[in-house]
Design an enzyme around this catalytic site. Structure first.
Site, short mmCIF file in Angstrom:
data_model
loop_
_atom_site.label_atom_id
_atom_site.label_comp_id
_atom_site.label_asym_id
_atom_site.label_seq_id
_atom_site.Cartn_x
_atom_site.Cartn_y
_atom_site.Cartn_z
N ASP A 1 58.49 55.27 -0.18
CA ASP A 1 58.85 54.35 0.90
C ASP A 1 57.83 54.47 2.04
O ASP A 1 57.00 55.38 2.03
CB ASP A 1 60.28 54.58 1.40
CG ASP A 1 60.54 56.05 1.72
OD1 ASP A 1 59.60 56.74 2.14
OD2 ASP A 1 61.69 56.50 1.55
N ASP B 1 57.05 54.44 6.18
CA ASP B 1 57.56 54.56 7.55
C ASP B 1 56.46 54.18 8.52
O ASP B 1 55.28 54.43 8.26
CB ASP B 1 58.02 56.00 7.81
CG ASP B 1 59.10 56.43 6.83
OD1 ASP B 1 59.99 55.61 6.55
OD2 ASP B 1 59.04 57.57 6.32
N ASP C 1 57.69 67.62 11.09
CA ASP C 1 58.00 68.92 10.51
C ASP C 1 56.78 69.68 9.97
O ASP C 1 56.43 70.73 10.47
CB ASP C 1 59.12 68.82 9.46
CG ASP C 1 58.91 67.69 8.45
OD1 ASP C 1 57.86 67.02 8.50
OD2 ASP C 1 59.80 67.48 7.59
P1 ATP Z 1 59.79 61.36 1.10
O1 ATP Z 1 58.64 61.06 0.22
O2 ATP Z 1 60.74 62.28 0.45
O3 ATP Z 1 60.43 60.16 1.73
P2 ATP Z 1 58.86 61.84 3.75
O4 ATP Z 1 57.83 62.81 4.24
O5 ATP Z 1 58.54 60.39 3.90
O6 ATP Z 1 59.16 62.23 2.28
P3 ATP Z 1 61.24 61.28 5.24
O7 ATP Z 1 62.52 62.02 5.18
O8 ATP Z 1 61.19 59.90 4.72
O9 ATP Z 1 60.19 62.20 4.48
O10 ATP Z 1 60.75 61.33 6.75
C1 ATP Z 1 59.63 60.60 7.19
C2 ATP Z 1 58.80 61.45 8.15
O11 ATP Z 1 59.57 61.77 9.30
C3 ATP Z 1 58.35 62.78 7.58
O12 ATP Z 1 57.15 62.66 6.84
C4 ATP Z 1 58.17 63.61 8.85
O13 ATP Z 1 56.96 63.33 9.46
C5 ATP Z 1 59.29 63.08 9.74
N1 ATP Z 1 60.52 63.88 9.62
C6 ATP Z 1 61.56 63.64 8.80
N2 ATP Z 1 62.53 64.53 8.96
C7 ATP Z 1 62.12 65.39 9.90
C8 ATP Z 1 62.69 66.54 10.51
N3 ATP Z 1 63.89 66.98 10.15
N4 ATP Z 1 61.97 67.16 11.48
C9 ATP Z 1 60.77 66.69 11.86
N5 ATP Z 1 60.18 65.63 11.31
C10 ATP Z 1 60.82 64.98 10.35
MG MG Z 2 59.84 58.75 3.49
#
Ligand code: ATP
Ligand code: MG
Length: 439
Positions: free
Chosen positions: A59, A61, A137
């Protein structure tokens, strides 16, 4: 702040491998729309990490300096959601692009609320790309990509960490875990999913801080645990959770039993391996099955305990399921649509042992027969001795009606058999295991 968090590296398109074409057209539209309205907007987070690793992002963001209200004004199809973090969902058919406003630096502000354990309960302080980056994070998740100029923006040496295949938390590890304990689970998830090592300073506090997870709202824990097991790396996730001692906080009743009966380990591992295999083969997996396995040790233990107290077997099955589920719900909010089939899978473990008369055909018609049967096979695969019950059901499903009748007839205990009346009463041979019942 750690040395990793300050200097901005702008990496031009010729120096990185992020492929613009891997971007979803909807994400491009959102970024273009915001830029045209005079805002900054970048792709952020996991999509860049995955793109740099040569994987298709799941996805997309977007991060911007526009406030949620300003984003909403730019897109008709936008909705503000969330309280702890207010974000905007821009919808294009089935695809949702998540848009977040740059987070600001922590300071005592009415927009930021902390609990007495240092957990951030609300955080709606806005800032710029730099403050936003160091609030994320892990360094590998704190990269920004501009479709306008094709550059990657890196404040935390995340690109280096991707090359080293390591996961490093931004800032002081313990403070960041306390701020949001879900980061403990995210460290496990990304390490398992990407095959990255967890850098030492990031890893060390995980061992002793599993208890922080008890402060996380149960509904959020349900979502996060699901992501650990449903992304194709359930086996690695489970192993890491165990190695880092996080299971005690998540599944205390099961862990207490596992200490005494390591046998159950085999069942849970078998279910994790099977879950990954099903996902690889595009087969459906249900949280009911996974939770069914994770809570099975606690459930069996309680069921046995009740039986030894004199509760009849089937009543003990129901009471044990009630107790174990109620206890678990206080930690992880498993929705009813999963606890109900989970109970059915458990109950079927007894029903599948009772096959005489019309019982086998009735069990076969049960809406959760397939899951119950699969669970039975997992128990056998884990080494439980069930007198060939799984094989019997495999044969039964494939057999013609005549063969089925014969199979059931063979099970008839001698004293009820029509053909061979016997004088002496004999115990049924249908017993399967200590965990199952006979008729
Ligand atoms: P995935 O591929 O599993 O979606 P992702 O890295 O995109 O992994 P998401 O949960 O979609 O993870 O979150 C998007 C972004 O938001 C992360 O890459 C990170 O930068 C930030 N993020 C998400 N959750 C947290 C958290 N608990 N604390 C700090 N930053 C966060
Ligand atoms: Mg994501």
């Amino acid at each position: 702040m750690a040395k990793n968090a300050e200097k901005l590296h702008i990496i031009p398109p010729s120096k990185h491998s992020f492929d613009h074409h891997s971007m979803s057209p909807s994400a491009t539209r959102v970024i273009d729309g915001l830029v045209q309205a005079g805002f900054q907007a970048y792709l952020v987070g996991g999509s860049i990490r995955d793109g740099l690793l040569g994987c298709q992002p799941k996805d997309f963001d977007v991060s911007t300096d526009a406030t949620p209200e300003e984003v909403k004004k730019v897109f008709r199809n936008a909705r503000i959601i969330g309280r702890r973090f207010r974000i905007v969902h821009v919808r294009f058919g089935r695809e949702i692009i998540e848009v977040t406003t740059f987070r600001g630096k922590s300071s005592d502000s009415s927009h930021q609320v902390e609990s007495n354990t240092g957990q951030l309960l609300r955080d709606n302080v806005y800032g710029n790309m730099h403050s936003d980056a160091i609030r994320r994070d892990f360094t590998v998740n704190a990269l920004y990509y501009s479709p306008e100029n094709g550059s990657v923006y890196d404040y935390t040496n995340g690109v280096d960490d991707i090359k080293k295949r390591q996961l490093r938390i931004i800032g002081d590890p313990l403070t960041r875990y306390k701020e949001d304990p879900v980061r403990l689970l995210r460290a496990i998830r990304f390490s398992a999913k990407l095959g990255f090592t967890i850098e030492e300073k990031t890893a060390n506090p995980i061992f002793d801080n599993g208890h922080l997870l008890t402060h996380v709202p149960p509904a959020r824990l349900f979502d996060e645990i699901l992501k650990l097991f449903l992304n194709g790396s359930a086996t690695a996730s489970y192993t890491l959770l165990k190695d880092y001692q996080l299971l005690d906080a998540l599944f205390p009743a099961t862990m207490a039993v596992m200490e005494k009966s390591p046998y159950f380990e085999g069942l849970i591992s078998a279910v994790m391996i099977n879950t990954d295999k099903r996902i690889r083969n595009d087969k459906r997996v249900t949280p009911a099955f996974i939770y069914g396995a994770l809570l099975w040790p606690a459930f069996i233990y309680e069921q046995h305990r009740l039986v030894t107290e004199g509760v009849p077997i089937i009543a003990a099955v129901h009471q044990a399921a009630d107790a174990v589920i109620a206890q678990q719900l206080a930690i992880v909010a498993i929705p009813k649509r999963f606890t109900i089939p989970m109970r059915q899978i458990w109950e079927l473990q007894w029903r599948l042992a009772l096959r005489t008369g019309k019982k086998a055909d009735k069990a076969l018609e049960h809406e959760k027969f397939r899951a119950g049967y699969d669970f039975l096979l997992m128990r056998e695969a884990a080494g439980e001795k069930l007198n060939g019950l799984g094989t019997w059901w495999t044969r039964y499903q494939e057999a013609s009606e005549d063969v089925r009748h014969a199979m059931v007839d063979e099970l008839q205990p001698p004293h009820t058999s029509q053909r061979k009346p016997r004088r002496r009463k004999k115990k049924t041979t249908e017993t399967t295991s200590q965990d199952s019942v006979s008729e």
